[in-house]
Design a protein around this motif. Sequence first.
Motif, PDB file in Angstrom:
ATOM      1  N   LYS A  25       0.743  -1.183  -0.147  1.00 31.65           N
ATOM      2  CA  LYS A  25      -0.115  -0.075  -0.119  1.00 31.65           C
ATOM      3  C   LYS A  25       0.842   1.104   0.020  1.00 31.65           C
ATOM      4  O   LYS A  25       0.603   2.255  -0.732  1.00 31.65           O
ATOM      5  CB  LYS A  25      -0.699  -0.060   1.302  1.00 31.65           C
ATOM      6  CG  LYS A  25      -1.683   1.234   1.540  1.00 31.65           C
ATOM      7  CD  LYS A  25      -2.036   1.352   2.827  1.00 31.65           C
ATOM      8  CE  LYS A  25      -0.634   1.591   3.898  1.00 31.65           C
ATOM      9  NZ  LYS A  25      -1.228   2.055   5.099  1.00 31.65           N
ATOM     10  N   SER A  26       1.705   1.226   0.706  1.00 34.29           N
ATOM     11  CA  SER A  26       2.635   2.325   1.017  1.00 34.29           C
ATOM     12  C   SER A  26       3.245   2.589  -0.329  1.00 34.29           C
ATOM     13  O   SER A  26       3.782   4.008  -0.749  1.00 34.29           O
ATOM     14  CB  SER A  26       3.475   2.190   2.056  1.00 34.29           C
ATOM     15  OG  SER A  26       3.090   2.383   3.542  1.00 34.29           O
ATOM     16  N   ARG A  30       2.453   5.991  -3.115  1.00 35.52           N
ATOM     17  CA  ARG A  30       3.462   6.755  -3.211  1.00 35.52           C
ATOM     18  C   ARG A  30       3.808   7.067  -4.819  1.00 35.52           C
ATOM     19  O   ARG A  30       3.865   7.981  -5.558  1.00 35.52           O
ATOM     20  CB  ARG A  30       4.755   6.365  -2.370  1.00 35.52           C
ATOM     21  CG  ARG A  30       4.810   6.970  -0.830  1.00 35.52           C
ATOM     22  CD  ARG A  30       5.754   6.304  -0.311  1.00 35.52           C
ATOM     23  NE  ARG A  30       6.014   6.648   1.069  1.00 35.52           N
ATOM     24  CZ  ARG A  30       5.406   6.391   2.136  1.00 35.52           C
ATOM     25  NH1 ARG A  30       4.173   5.665   1.957  1.00 35.52           N
ATOM     26  NH2 ARG A  30       5.657   6.750   3.379  1.00 35.52           N
ATOM     27  N   THR A  98      -2.294   7.520   3.316  1.00 36.28           N
ATOM     28  CA  THR A  98      -1.363   7.628   2.234  1.00 36.28           C
ATOM     29  C   THR A  98      -1.938   8.452   1.124  1.00 36.28           C
ATOM     30  O   THR A  98      -1.084   8.719  -0.003  1.00 36.28           O
ATOM     31  CB  THR A  98      -0.680   6.287   1.860  1.00 36.28           C
ATOM     32  OG1 THR A  98      -1.809   5.511   1.358  1.00 36.28           O
ATOM     33  CG2 THR A  98      -0.119   5.770   2.785  1.00 36.28           C
ATOM     34  N   SER A 172       2.454  11.611  13.467  1.00 36.60           N
ATOM     35  CA  SER A 172       2.540  10.794  12.038  1.00 36.60           C
ATOM     36  C   SER A 172       3.503  11.269  11.157  1.00 36.60           C
ATOM     37  O   SER A 172       3.803  12.319  11.106  1.00 36.60           O
ATOM     38  CB  SER A 172       1.241  10.887  11.287  1.00 36.60           C
ATOM     39  OG  SER A 172       1.288  10.330  10.271  1.00 36.60           O
ATOM     40  N   SER A 173       4.304  10.069  10.688  1.00 33.10           N
ATOM     41  CA  SER A 173       5.351  10.286   9.774  1.00 33.10           C
ATOM     42  C   SER A 173       4.761  10.614   8.354  1.00 33.10           C
ATOM     43  O   SER A 173       5.641  11.272   7.735  1.00 33.10           O
ATOM     44  CB  SER A 173       6.315   9.334   9.550  1.00 33.10           C
ATOM     45  OG  SER A 173       5.748   8.136   9.011  1.00 33.10           O
ATOM     46  N   GLN A 174       3.581  10.602   8.226  1.00 31.36           N
ATOM     47  CA  GLN A 174       3.020  10.676   6.870  1.00 31.36           C
ATOM     48  C   GLN A 174       3.133  12.203   6.695  1.00 31.36           C
ATOM     49  O   GLN A 174       2.974  12.668   5.595  1.00 31.36           O
ATOM     50  CB  GLN A 174       1.675  10.340   6.691  1.00 31.36           C
ATOM     51  CG  GLN A 174       1.691   8.749   6.621  1.00 31.36           C
ATOM     52  CD  GLN A 174       0.124   8.164   6.695  1.00 31.36           C
ATOM     53  OE1 GLN A 174      -0.650   9.110   6.597  1.00 31.36           O
ATOM     54  NE2 GLN A 174      -0.020   6.962   6.800  1.00 31.36           N
ATOM     55  N   ILE A 200       8.406   9.658  14.525  1.00 30.30           N
ATOM     56  CA  ILE A 200       8.024   8.194  14.483  1.00 30.30           C
ATOM     57  C   ILE A 200       7.898   7.532  13.231  1.00 30.30           C
ATOM     58  O   ILE A 200       8.034   8.179  12.148  1.00 30.30           O
ATOM     59  CB  ILE A 200       6.361   8.069  15.216  1.00 30.30           C
ATOM     60  CG1 ILE A 200       5.492   8.750  14.357  1.00 30.30           C
ATOM     61  CG2 ILE A 200       6.541   8.780  16.648  1.00 30.30           C
ATOM     62  CD1 ILE A 200       4.025   8.368  14.794  1.00 30.30           C
ATOM     63  N   SER A 201       7.738   6.348  13.178  1.00 30.98           N
ATOM     64  CA  SER A 201       7.655   5.414  12.059  1.00 30.98           C
ATOM     65  C   SER A 201       8.554   5.883  10.938  1.00 30.98           C
ATOM     66  O   SER A 201       8.419   5.973  10.101  1.00 30.98           O
ATOM     67  CB  SER A 201       6.236   5.604  11.523  1.00 30.98           C
ATOM     68  OG  SER A 201       5.168   5.301  12.543  1.00 30.98           O
ATOM     69  N   TYR A 204       8.832   4.565   7.161  1.00 28.16           N
ATOM     70  CA  TYR A 204       8.453   5.094   6.036  1.00 28.16           C
ATOM     71  C   TYR A 204       8.702   6.084   5.435  1.00 28.16           C
ATOM     72  O   TYR A 204       8.558   6.525   4.348  1.00 28.16           O
ATOM     73  CB  TYR A 204       6.759   5.186   6.672  1.00 28.16           C
ATOM     74  CG  TYR A 204       5.966   4.056   7.010  1.00 28.16           C
ATOM     75  CD1 TYR A 204       5.409   3.245   5.869  1.00 28.16           C
ATOM     76  CD2 TYR A 204       6.168   3.508   8.364  1.00 28.16           C
ATOM     77  CE1 TYR A 204       4.653   2.102   6.196  1.00 28.16           C
ATOM     78  CE2 TYR A 204       5.422   2.270   8.592  1.00 28.16           C
ATOM     79  CZ  TYR A 204       4.809   1.436   7.727  1.00 28.16           C
ATOM     80  OH  TYR A 204       4.145   0.388   7.945  1.00 28.16           O
ATOM     81  N   ASP A 321       2.591  -0.953  12.188  1.00 30.29           N
ATOM     82  CA  ASP A 321       1.360  -1.551  11.645  1.00 30.29           C
ATOM     83  C   ASP A 321       1.590  -3.186  11.955  1.00 30.29           C
ATOM     84  O   ASP A 321       0.657  -3.826  12.338  1.00 30.29           O
ATOM     85  CB  ASP A 321       1.364  -1.438  10.035  1.00 30.29           C
ATOM     86  CG  ASP A 321       1.074   0.062   9.507  1.00 30.29           C
ATOM     87  OD1 ASP A 321       0.834   0.723  10.706  1.00 30.29           O
ATOM     88  OD2 ASP A 321       1.027   0.446   8.538  1.00 30.29           O
ATOM     89  N   SER A 344       1.001   6.015  18.226  1.00 27.67           N
ATOM     90  CA  SER A 344       0.557   6.521  17.193  1.00 27.67           C
ATOM     91  C   SER A 344      -0.834   5.392  16.702  1.00 27.67           C
ATOM     92  O   SER A 344      -1.743   5.796  15.993  1.00 27.67           O
ATOM     93  CB  SER A 344       1.341   6.158  15.793  1.00 27.67           C
ATOM     94  OG  SER A 344       1.815   4.987  15.540  1.00 27.67           O
ATOM     95  N   LYS A 348      -5.060   5.947  14.263  1.00 25.59           N
ATOM     96  CA  LYS A 348      -4.945   5.202  13.020  1.00 25.59           C
ATOM     97  C   LYS A 348      -6.375   4.914  12.812  1.00 25.59           C
ATOM     98  O   LYS A 348      -7.211   5.707  13.038  1.00 25.59           O
ATOM     99  CB  LYS A 348      -4.013   3.909  12.952  1.00 25.59           C
ATOM    100  CG  LYS A 348      -2.633   4.442  13.318  1.00 25.59           C
ATOM    101  CD  LYS A 348      -1.529   3.945  12.401  1.00 25.59           C
ATOM    102  CE  LYS A 348      -0.294   4.726  12.859  1.00 25.59           C
ATOM    103  NZ  LYS A 348       0.763   4.435  11.990  1.00 25.59           N
TER     104      LYS A 348
HETATM  105  O1  LIG Z   1       3.848   6.678   5.126  1.00 23.92           O
HETATM  106  C1  LIG Z   1       3.249   5.432   5.182  1.00 23.92           C
HETATM  107  O2  LIG Z   1       3.028   4.858   4.158  1.00 23.92           O
HETATM  108  C2  LIG Z   1       2.458   4.729   6.662  1.00 23.92           C
HETATM  109  C3  LIG Z   1       3.164   5.386   7.812  1.00 23.92           C
HETATM  110  C4  LIG Z   1       2.748   4.882   9.026  1.00 23.92           C
HETATM  111  O3  LIG Z   1       1.729   5.906   9.553  1.00 23.92           O
HETATM  112  P1  LIG Z   1       2.398   6.857  10.649  1.00 23.92           P
HETATM  113  O4  LIG Z   1       3.557   7.467  10.273  1.00 23.92           O
HETATM  114  O5  LIG Z   1       1.372   7.749  10.889  1.00 23.92           O
HETATM  115  O6  LIG Z   1       2.756   5.845  11.963  1.00 23.92           O
HETATM  116  C5  LIG Z   1       1.820   3.601   8.517  1.00 23.92           C
HETATM  117  O7  LIG Z   1       1.155   3.182   9.914  1.00 23.92           O
HETATM  118  C6  LIG Z   1       0.777   3.784   7.585  1.00 23.92           C
HETATM  119  O8  LIG Z   1      -0.056   2.600   7.596  1.00 23.92           O
HETATM  120  C7  LIG Z   1       1.557   3.868   6.495  1.00 23.92           C
END
Ligand SMILES: O=C(O)C1=C[C@@H](OP(=O)(O)O)[C@@H](O)[C@H](O)C1
Length: 663
Positions: A25-26, A30, A98, A172-174, A200-201, A204, A321, A344, A348
């Motif tokens: 998915k990620s 992207r 995403t 969130s790293s997003q 965090i995360s 990603y 995840d 985090s 979600k």
């Molecule tokens: O950048 C991404 O693709 C993701 C980042 C993570 O989120 P967080 O950065 O909010 O933890 C992850 O949990 C999410 O399923 C996908």
Amino acid sequence: MFSTEFLDLPPLQTAAGTVHLPGSKSISNRVLLLAALSAGRTTVHDLLDSDDTRVMLDALRQLGCGVKRSGSTAHITGLDGRIAAPGPLKLFLGNAGTAMRPLTAALAVLGGDFELDGVPRMRERPIGDLVDALRQLGCSIEDLGQPGYPPLRIGRPQLRLDAPIRVRGDVSSQFLTALLLALPLVARQDIVIEVVGELISKPYVEITLSLLARFGVAVRREGWQRFTLPAGSRLQSPGEIHVEADASSASYFIALGAIAATAAPLRIEGVGESSIQGDIRFIDAARQMGAEVTSFANALEVRRGAWPLKAIDLDCNHIPDAAMTLAVMALYADGTTTLRNIASWRVKETDRIAAMAIELRKLGAQVEEGADFLRVAPPARWRPAAIHTYDDHRVAMCFSLAAFNPAGVHVRILDPRCVGKTFPDYFEALFDTARTDTPHIPVICVDGPTASGKGTLASQLAQTLGYHYLDSGALYRITGLAARRAGLALDTAHEQSIARLAATLPVRFEGERVILGGEDVSEAIRSEAAGMDASQVSALPSVRSALVELQQSFRRLPGLVADGRDMGTVIFPDAPLKVFLTASAARRAERRHKQLISKGIPAKIDVLRADLEARDARDTQRAVAPLKPAQDALLLDNSDQGIAESVAQVLGWWEDKQSFRHA
Ligand SMILES: O=C(O)C1=C[C@@H](OP(=O)(O)O)[C@@H](O)[C@H](O)C1
Ligand SMILES: C=C(OP(=O)(O)O)C(=O)O
């Protein structure tokens, strides 16, 4: 995909075989966005087809991007940094973080008139830190609901790129990912992003950087605090790109191997240990718990090592995840497992810490929940449970692993459709690789005389429960048809030839359709004449025994609803629920009459009734497997019932047999 209200998992015992995972998915989302923003055409192979990628693709189409799909390949014609359709547009982004976060950033820097929204839960998932960062840049973003949450309205920016952009990284790293994906669109000068708070995360963000590199943008990074997009950065399509299989989706099968691959390893295709996805590090945690994992270039093999699994205490910030899967593996551990640094989870798809605690407790586990941790001790006594899934794909997927519990208690997954977010065929993949002794696989038998409505009842039950469906009457009809076509008379003289034919019938049921050797024979076998032929071949003992094995082979996970005349007495004598469906001959003749007339086939009610009575007499009096209710069958007379009522009645009986009615 299972679109039923719930899916009952019978006790599962072992796992074997090979699973082919869907795309990440990620990476998929992207790559789609980068391809859409780039110059040139990109062919994306092995793209994930799920709710999250569908909302991204729909949004890109709305924005005027060229999208062509064929199977798992997509061809994207990039917009080269100019939006063809600048609005006003409303984009619906479901529950895809995403899609929501990166599109917000990209559209805000490009400008237009856009409204971005999602499902109700998306309106509870924070985006304020990203909006604050974009506002520093001069973007125009209006909160249409609660400040800091979708829906948002995006207007035209007046960009100021000289000062470093500060973005918080601890929710969130997003948010950082979104800025990194969007800012190459306007990198006329060096653009600096500074992360505030502990990011965090992190893995990603590494996926983001590595995909940006594939699209020609080399980001400079100083630790995890400072990122620079060099002046002159420009997104350029790589032409072709392959999406790896999803490492988070792999976690369920890595866990499956660790729990249940006892004889031979379970093979997981599509991703290996050198994946660019951080969740591949789930392997380390699984190994710590006892799994034996071997990695190949693009595959993994996993088998059970230590058993019970070993309890662990782990900082899971790098695998947010996949770590949910560890919480369910903890049910099989030799002590208490602690998963730390997972705050985090609360923002979600649902509040995952709370959800996991509640659902794990239902199974009998002792769970302690903190602001950013979860502590799980395995059940002293397992309890059957109906698992609420909170529209969270990962809750549904990880709790399916509880069906391997040694106590053999049943597990019900409510709303299994939610796996559509990232892995629509998850349960099909599970049932392909999970094994259990046949007696564990539930069968509901619906026997009864002709025209009692058992076909309709049984197929609706199968649909409601997500079970396979066996129309055993069709097998006799197909045998009759095949014998006629082979020029065989349907009598005892030809019994052995017909039996041989029956044993190798190339038949399959596709929903309501019956396929014989590639030919759709659904209509051909439904005639009155075919019904009479079926009745004749079914009186030949060798034919019946040839068909027994074929019928029993329909008993596959997650369960079967079988309709016929001897399902409960002969074919599945151990079935946990047997229904004998009857209706008066007068009522059945009426129904058959209506059916025929509606198809434009002339019929006389008296003749139909006489036929039915003759068939009843033949069926009840034959020497082999005469038509009679099994001793333990429940009788259902539907003379005065509609189909919905009969279905509800049988479902009620089925519920009464399940131990988790009140779980
Ligand atoms: O950048 C991404 O693709 C993701 C980042 C993570 O989120 P967080 O950065 O909010 O933890 C992850 O949990 C999410 O399923 C996908
Ligand atoms: C958190 C998740 O999704 P999203 O990409 O919507 O953040 C997830 O898939 O577990």
